[in-house]
Design an enzyme around this catalytic site. Structure first.
Site, PDB file in Angstrom:
ATOM      1  N   LYS A 190       0.766   3.857  -3.318  1.00 60.83           N
ATOM      2  CA  LYS A 190       0.127   5.584  -2.339  1.00 60.83           C
ATOM      3  C   LYS A 190       1.803   6.450  -3.011  1.00 60.83           C
ATOM      4  O   LYS A 190       1.455   7.433  -3.210  1.00 60.83           O
ATOM      5  CB  LYS A 190      -0.094   5.628  -0.971  1.00 60.83           C
ATOM      6  CG  LYS A 190      -0.876   4.874  -0.717  1.00 60.83           C
ATOM      7  CD  LYS A 190      -2.431   5.807  -1.571  1.00 60.83           C
ATOM      8  CE  LYS A 190      -3.699   4.808  -2.034  1.00 60.83           C
ATOM      9  NZ  LYS A 190      -4.907   5.308  -2.527  1.00 60.83           N
ATOM     10  N   TYR A 210       0.872  -1.423   0.270  1.00 58.60           N
ATOM     11  CA  TYR A 210       0.104  -0.123  -0.174  1.00 58.60           C
ATOM     12  C   TYR A 210       1.013   0.853   0.275  1.00 58.60           C
ATOM     13  O   TYR A 210       0.575   2.091  -0.869  1.00 58.60           O
ATOM     14  CB  TYR A 210      -0.822  -0.035   0.781  1.00 58.60           C
ATOM     15  CG  TYR A 210      -2.103   0.657   1.135  1.00 58.60           C
ATOM     16  CD1 TYR A 210      -3.070   0.952   0.451  1.00 58.60           C
ATOM     17  CD2 TYR A 210      -1.756   2.004   2.175  1.00 58.60           C
ATOM     18  CE1 TYR A 210      -3.884   1.828   0.497  1.00 58.60           C
ATOM     19  CE2 TYR A 210      -2.734   2.984   1.860  1.00 58.60           C
ATOM     20  CZ  TYR A 210      -3.777   2.829   1.056  1.00 58.60           C
ATOM     21  OH  TYR A 210      -4.956   4.085   1.587  1.00 58.60           O
TER      22      TYR A 210
HETATM   23  P1  NDP Z   1     -13.633   2.199   0.251  1.00 63.05           P
HETATM   24  O1  NDP Z   1     -13.221   0.601  -0.102  1.00 63.05           O
HETATM   25  O2  NDP Z   1     -14.864   2.113   1.228  1.00 63.05           O
HETATM   26  O3  NDP Z   1     -13.449   2.603  -1.100  1.00 63.05           O
HETATM   27  C1  NDP Z   1     -12.594   2.781  -1.980  1.00 63.05           C
HETATM   28  C2  NDP Z   1     -13.944   1.850  -3.179  1.00 63.05           C
HETATM   29  O4  NDP Z   1     -13.570   1.329  -4.781  1.00 63.05           O
HETATM   30  C3  NDP Z   1     -14.882   0.986  -3.492  1.00 63.05           C
HETATM   31  O5  NDP Z   1     -16.065   0.832  -3.313  1.00 63.05           O
HETATM   32  C4  NDP Z   1     -13.653  -0.445  -3.767  1.00 63.05           C
HETATM   33  O6  NDP Z   1     -14.711  -1.914  -3.881  1.00 63.05           O
HETATM   34  C5  NDP Z   1     -13.878   0.238  -5.278  1.00 63.05           C
HETATM   35  N1  NDP Z   1     -12.949  -0.290  -6.459  1.00 63.05           N
HETATM   36  C6  NDP Z   1     -11.722  -1.701  -5.773  1.00 63.05           C
HETATM   37  N2  NDP Z   1     -10.979  -1.787  -6.502  1.00 63.05           N
HETATM   38  C7  NDP Z   1     -11.382  -1.817  -7.324  1.00 63.05           C
HETATM   39  C8  NDP Z   1     -11.428  -1.542  -8.937  1.00 63.05           C
HETATM   40  N3  NDP Z   1     -10.751  -2.099  -9.750  1.00 63.05           N
HETATM   41  N4  NDP Z   1     -12.376  -0.555  -9.535  1.00 63.05           N
HETATM   42  C9  NDP Z   1     -12.664   0.724  -9.504  1.00 63.05           C
HETATM   43  N5  NDP Z   1     -12.633   0.862  -8.289  1.00 63.05           N
HETATM   44  C10 NDP Z   1     -13.051  -0.836  -7.492  1.00 63.05           C
HETATM   45  O7  NDP Z   1     -12.383   3.018   0.885  1.00 63.05           O
HETATM   46  P2  NDP Z   1     -11.632   4.375   1.287  1.00 63.05           P
HETATM   47  O8  NDP Z   1     -13.083   5.219   0.652  1.00 63.05           O
HETATM   48  O9  NDP Z   1     -11.215   4.161   2.391  1.00 63.05           O
HETATM   49  O10 NDP Z   1     -10.793   4.621   0.387  1.00 63.05           O
HETATM   50  C11 NDP Z   1     -10.492   5.482  -0.645  1.00 63.05           C
HETATM   51  C12 NDP Z   1      -9.421   6.092  -1.499  1.00 63.05           C
HETATM   52  O11 NDP Z   1      -8.617   6.553  -0.042  1.00 63.05           O
HETATM   53  C13 NDP Z   1      -8.755   5.027  -1.570  1.00 63.05           C
HETATM   54  O12 NDP Z   1      -7.674   5.666  -2.268  1.00 63.05           O
HETATM   55  C14 NDP Z   1      -7.921   5.129  -0.248  1.00 63.05           C
HETATM   56  O13 NDP Z   1      -6.231   4.065   0.132  1.00 63.05           O
HETATM   57  C15 NDP Z   1      -7.788   5.778   0.449  1.00 63.05           C
HETATM   58  N6  NDP Z   1      -7.591   6.351   1.523  1.00 63.05           N
HETATM   59  C16 NDP Z   1      -8.368   5.247   2.346  1.00 63.05           C
HETATM   60  C17 NDP Z   1      -8.289   6.311   3.663  1.00 63.05           C
HETATM   61  C18 NDP Z   1      -9.315   5.336   5.130  1.00 63.05           C
HETATM   62  O14 NDP Z   1      -7.678   5.637   6.325  1.00 63.05           O
HETATM   63  N7  NDP Z   1      -9.328   4.893   4.612  1.00 63.05           N
HETATM   64  C19 NDP Z   1      -6.985   6.477   4.408  1.00 63.05           C
HETATM   65  C20 NDP Z   1      -5.331   7.332   3.427  1.00 63.05           C
HETATM   66  C21 NDP Z   1      -6.136   7.013   1.821  1.00 63.05           C
HETATM   67  P3  NDP Z   1     -14.006  -2.550  -3.056  1.00 63.05           P
HETATM   68  O15 NDP Z   1     -14.967  -2.874  -2.126  1.00 63.05           O
HETATM   69  O16 NDP Z   1     -14.680  -4.405  -4.521  1.00 63.05           O
HETATM   70  O17 NDP Z   1     -13.207  -3.728  -3.025  1.00 63.05           O
END
Ligand code: NDP
Length: 252
Positions: free
Chosen positions: A161, A157
């Site tokens: 990032k 990860y």
């Molecule tokens: P979520 O898992 O709630 O949302 C991410 C979404 O992306 C999910 O619906 C997921 O589906 C989808 N996804 C996964 N793989 C794919 C793909 N190949 N194509 C399209 N969509 C896909 O995560 P967050 O809202 O927490 O995260 C959003 C962003 O923020 C991410 O980039 C994460 O790395 C980043 N982030 C999050 C933090 C946190 O604390 N939550 C902290 C720092 C950064 P599925 O569930 O099936 O994988």
């Protein structure tokens, strides 16, 4: 009523079915934008789009795997045919799997890089020509505090990032002459479904993490959405190639 901050703009948000992407979509629509949310989670995506715009005039859901170039081409085509333009691209889709250098498998590393890095690359590659042609646009790439520091247990990860942060800076310089801005957001600990992985890591892990946040609490998705709104809007007209941190003081 004054002008809303995204009046007349169209945004494309990946991974928008739930979590931060859905919160960004809601705020962007509240601020006057029309929004396309994309995700691999079709049921959640359709429900979110219906909730945000019951008559479908302001929000559309499209199935989209960000690692698939043909999907990106289809999303570009359908967004332009529905809403005519793209002003803001939020590369938000991402996955997190815990693992150190000792226990991360090659498969896990490659999957993380594929979604978190190749997905962002393809997003910029697909949408940039449209923005360059219009001499306007804002790309917001969601990185993490794990893209600013070394984070134990975040091997794949963290690598992904850091790559997002690096691509953001290079592409920002490439696209600046065309009036297209590119910035990265670095969230800390945000209360979304992704955080369940902390609970899976063992009892008390989430609480231990929370205690390391200087402000003393996990963020809500809206805290990140407000920053994405700033970067998507003309309020941030002079910012490009920069990293914007929203982490409650974590990385201070
Ligand atoms: P979520 O898992 O709630 O949302 C991410 C979404 O992306 C999910 O619906 C997921 O589906 C989808 N996804 C996964 N793989 C794919 C793909 N190949 N194509 C399209 N969509 C896909 O995560 P967050 O809202 O927490 O995260 C959003 C962003 O923020 C991410 O980039 C994460 O790395 C980043 N982030 C999050 C933090 C946190 O604390 N939550 C902290 C720092 C950064 P599925 O569930 O099936 O994988």
């Amino acid at each position: 009523m004054g002008k809303s901050r995204l009046d007349g703009k169209v945004a494309l948000i990946t991974g928008g079915a739930r979590g931060m992407g859905a919160s960004e979509a809601q705020l962007f629509i509240d601020e006057g934008a029309r929004v396309v949310i994309t995700d691999i989670l079709d049921e959640d995506g359709k429900k979110t789009a219906e909730r945000l715009s019951p008559d479908g005039s302001r929000c559309l859901f499209l199935h989209h795997d960000v690692t698939n170039e043909a999907d990106w081409d289809a999303v570009l085509k359908e967004t332009l045919s529905a809403f005519g333009q793209i002003d803001v691209l939020v590369n938000n889709a991402g996955i997190f799997e815990r693992g150190t250098v000792l226990d991360t498998t090659l498969a896990m590393f490659e999957k993380t890089m594929d979604i978190n890095v190749t997905g962002v690359f393809l997003g910029m590659k697909t949408v940039a020509p449209h923005m360059v042609q219009r001499k306007s646009g804002s790309i917001v790439n969601i990185s993490s505090v794990a893209g600013l520091n070394g984070t134990p247990g975040f091997l794949a990860y963290g690598a992904s990032k850091w790559a997002v942060r690096g691509m953001t800076k290079g592409v920002a310089k490439e696209l600046a002459p065309f009036g297209v801005r590119v910035n990265s957001i670095h969230p800390g600990i945000i209360d979304t479904p992704m955080l369940q992985t902390f609970e899976a890591a063992g009892e008390g892990v989430r609480e231990a993490v929370r205690m390391r946040i200087p402000l003393g609490y996990e963020a809500e998705p809206i805290h990140v959405a407000r920053l994405a709104l700033y970067l998507g809007s003309d309020d941030s007209a002079y910012s490009t190639g920069s990293e914007f941190i929203v982490d409650g003081g974590w990385s201070a």
